[in-house]
Design an enzyme around this catalytic site. Structure first.
Site, PDB file in Angstrom:
ATOM      1  N   SER A  37      -6.551   4.594  -5.037  1.00  0.00           N
ATOM      2  CA  SER A  37      -5.604   4.059  -4.043  1.00  0.00           C
ATOM      3  C   SER A  37      -6.231   3.157  -2.989  1.00  0.00           C
ATOM      4  O   SER A  37      -5.505   2.481  -2.265  1.00  0.00           O
ATOM      5  CB  SER A  37      -4.909   5.205  -3.317  1.00  0.00           C
ATOM      6  OG  SER A  37      -3.829   5.648  -4.055  1.00  0.00           O
ATOM      7  N   LYS A  62      -5.183  -0.367  -2.887  1.00  0.00           N
ATOM      8  CA  LYS A  62      -3.890  -0.795  -2.323  1.00  0.00           C
ATOM      9  C   LYS A  62      -4.080  -1.673  -1.089  1.00  0.00           C
ATOM     10  O   LYS A  62      -3.202  -2.462  -0.742  1.00  0.00           O
ATOM     11  CB  LYS A  62      -3.045   0.444  -1.993  1.00  0.00           C
ATOM     12  CG  LYS A  62      -2.635   1.237  -3.253  1.00  0.00           C
ATOM     13  CD  LYS A  62      -2.057   2.597  -2.924  1.00  0.00           C
ATOM     14  CE  LYS A  62      -1.671   3.346  -4.202  1.00  0.00           C
ATOM     15  NZ  LYS A  62      -1.236   4.739  -3.948  1.00  0.00           N
ATOM     16  N   TYR A  86      -1.109  -2.491 -11.594  1.00  0.00           N
ATOM     17  CA  TYR A  86      -1.365  -1.345 -10.709  1.00  0.00           C
ATOM     18  C   TYR A  86      -2.466  -0.433 -11.278  1.00  0.00           C
ATOM     19  O   TYR A  86      -3.395  -0.042 -10.565  1.00  0.00           O
ATOM     20  CB  TYR A  86      -0.057  -0.580 -10.498  1.00  0.00           C
ATOM     21  CG  TYR A  86      -0.241   0.694  -9.729  1.00  0.00           C
ATOM     22  CD1 TYR A  86      -0.451   0.676  -8.351  1.00  0.00           C
ATOM     23  CD2 TYR A  86      -0.243   1.934 -10.373  1.00  0.00           C
ATOM     24  CE1 TYR A  86      -0.657   1.844  -7.639  1.00  0.00           C
ATOM     25  CE2 TYR A  86      -0.455   3.105  -9.676  1.00  0.00           C
ATOM     26  CZ  TYR A  86      -0.658   3.061  -8.310  1.00  0.00           C
ATOM     27  OH  TYR A  86      -0.875   4.221  -7.611  1.00  0.00           O
ATOM     28  N   TYR A 132      -2.048   9.337   3.177  1.00  0.00           N
ATOM     29  CA  TYR A 132      -0.851  10.061   2.703  1.00  0.00           C
ATOM     30  C   TYR A 132      -0.307  10.977   3.801  1.00  0.00           C
ATOM     31  O   TYR A 132      -0.322  10.631   4.967  1.00  0.00           O
ATOM     32  CB  TYR A 132      -1.148  10.838   1.422  1.00  0.00           C
ATOM     33  CG  TYR A 132      -2.010  10.063   0.468  1.00  0.00           C
ATOM     34  CD1 TYR A 132      -1.572   8.824   0.007  1.00  0.00           C
ATOM     35  CD2 TYR A 132      -3.257  10.512   0.062  1.00  0.00           C
ATOM     36  CE1 TYR A 132      -2.359   8.085  -0.850  1.00  0.00           C
ATOM     37  CE2 TYR A 132      -4.047   9.778  -0.797  1.00  0.00           C
ATOM     38  CZ  TYR A 132      -3.590   8.568  -1.237  1.00  0.00           C
ATOM     39  OH  TYR A 132      -4.362   7.837  -2.074  1.00  0.00           O
ATOM     40  N   VAL A 140      -7.831   9.004  -4.963  1.00  0.00           N
ATOM     41  CA  VAL A 140      -8.062  10.287  -5.648  1.00  0.00           C
ATOM     42  C   VAL A 140      -9.358  10.315  -6.457  1.00  0.00           C
ATOM     43  O   VAL A 140      -9.702  11.353  -7.012  1.00  0.00           O
ATOM     44  CB  VAL A 140      -6.873  10.715  -6.557  1.00  0.00           C
ATOM     45  CG1 VAL A 140      -5.649  11.070  -5.735  1.00  0.00           C
ATOM     46  CG2 VAL A 140      -6.564   9.667  -7.595  1.00  0.00           C
TER      47      VAL A 140
HETATM   48  N1  GLN Z   1      -3.929   5.714  -9.638  1.00  0.00           N
HETATM   49  C1  GLN Z   1      -3.514   6.828  -8.841  1.00  0.00           C
HETATM   50  C2  GLN Z   1      -2.072   7.154  -9.142  1.00  0.00           C
HETATM   51  O1  GLN Z   1      -1.353   6.282  -9.432  1.00  0.00           O
HETATM   52  C3  GLN Z   1      -3.709   6.486  -7.395  1.00  0.00           C
HETATM   53  C4  GLN Z   1      -3.349   7.600  -6.488  1.00  0.00           C
HETATM   54  C5  GLN Z   1      -4.290   7.823  -5.362  1.00  0.00           C
HETATM   55  O2  GLN Z   1      -5.455   7.449  -5.352  1.00  0.00           O
HETATM   56  N2  GLN Z   1      -3.785   8.541  -4.390  1.00  0.00           N
HETATM   57  O3  GLN Z   1      -1.620   8.271  -9.083  1.00  0.00           O
END
Ligand code: GLN
Length: 307
Positions: free
Chosen positions: A66, A69, A191, A243, A261
């Site tokens: 993530s 992003k 993505y 988050y 993650v």
């Molecule tokens: N690629 C992960 C997902 O789509 C990214 C989520 C994350 O890092 N929080 O669930």
């Protein structure tokens, strides 16, 4: 004021985080990520004046997930300016990063660009064909980090695609509300690939330096985005970068940051430095357990926070 001894601080942190190792859980909903050996820790600092400090497993590349992003949001803001906010909101989500319920209630307008649905809309906004967009993203990240060998880890991207049931549901739900211009599978390919970029901690701290330096990559002196946009991205990281644990992170660490993650977290001290940490075991909110602790110790010992 005495010069801060960042290397000594990193050494102290790497000792003090030891009791927290083994207390989290590696993300296994993306099966390839579950194969990463748990007991690893690395941290890197890059200052706007060009100093760099590293400790731990700093050569090991990990999946940025993530954290990507922030890169795609930067590209979308360059392309669309504030128009991106017609399609994505600016509020903390207060729910997990892959919640579907909120997206349904809020008519396909994601709460913010850092939850999965928001990032999928951002990827849609920069979509210009699969190959071209993926190229644009990887070139952008290579330029920011100064590392031309950065790559999309195809094994991770494929694992995400194969097990991305919730993301597929989110993209389709968003499309049903008219907030996705391209086909869901096309946008998801972008993505998954952006999430599957592999980096080490030093690449990561270098690549976020522009956010500590009013939008200018201080290693190359190139302007990435305007100062005003930099302020906005940092504000968004502060309110939505971790988050539904963003309040905890603001309280204990006191810096704008972004987690993934894969166990990476990167944070910015405006006008001073960027700091990246990696340790793959996560806490219940999906943030690196040791990473959060390490950044808390960092702002305590360096007395570097935005508050
Ligand atoms: N690629 C992960 C997902 O789509 C990214 C989520 C994350 O890092 N929080 O669930």
């Amino acid at each position: 004021m005495d010069k801060i001894d960042y290397q000594a601080i990193l050494e102290r942190i790497s000792e003090e985080i030891k009791p927290f190792c083994g207390k989290g859980k590696i993300a296994d909903y993306i099966p390839v990520l579950a194969k990463v050996p748990a007991n690893q820790f690395a941290m890197a600092i890059t200052t706007v004046t060009g100093e760099e400090y590293v400790i731990g497993d700093s050569e090991v590349e990990f999946s940025i997930q993530s954290i990507s992003k922030v890169f795609t949001l930067t590209l979308a803001m360059k392309k669309l300016g504030d128009d991106i906010w017609k399609r994505v909101n600016l509020e903390p989500s207060g729910t997990s990063f892959n919640s579907l319920v909120q997206l349904e209630y809020e008519n396909g307008i994601p709460r913010n660009p850092f939850i999965n649905a928001g990032a999928i809309v951002v990827s849609d906004a920069i979509y210009d064909g699969r190959g071209k967009t993926k190229n644009q993203i990887i070139r952008f990240v290579r330029d920011l980090s100064g590392n031309n060998s950065l790559y999309f880890d195809e094994e991770v991207a494929e694992s995400e695609r194969k097990f991305g049931h919730r993301n597929r549901a989110m993209a389709n739900l968003t499309k049903s509300f008219g907030n996705l211009n391209n086909m869901a599978d096309e946008v998801l390919d972008i993505y998954y690939h952006q999430c599957a970029i592999g980096m080490n901690v030093l690449d990561l701290s270098r690549s976020f330096l522009y956010l500590a330096n009013e939008g200018v990559n201080s290693r190359t002196n190139e302007r990435v985005i305007s100062g005003r946009q930099t302020k906005r991205i940092n504000s968004l990281m502060l309110t939505s970068g971790l988050y539904d644990a963003v309040g905890d992170f603001a309280y204990w660490v006191g810096l704008p940051g972004k987690s993934g993650v894969g166990g990476g977290i990167v944070a910015v001290v405006p006008s001073v430095l960027s700091v990246a940490v990696w340790s793959p075991e996560l806490n219940e909110s999906g943030n690196s357990l040791v990473g959060v602790k390490a950044l808390e110790l960092f702002t305590t010992y360096a007395q570097n926070s935005i508050f």
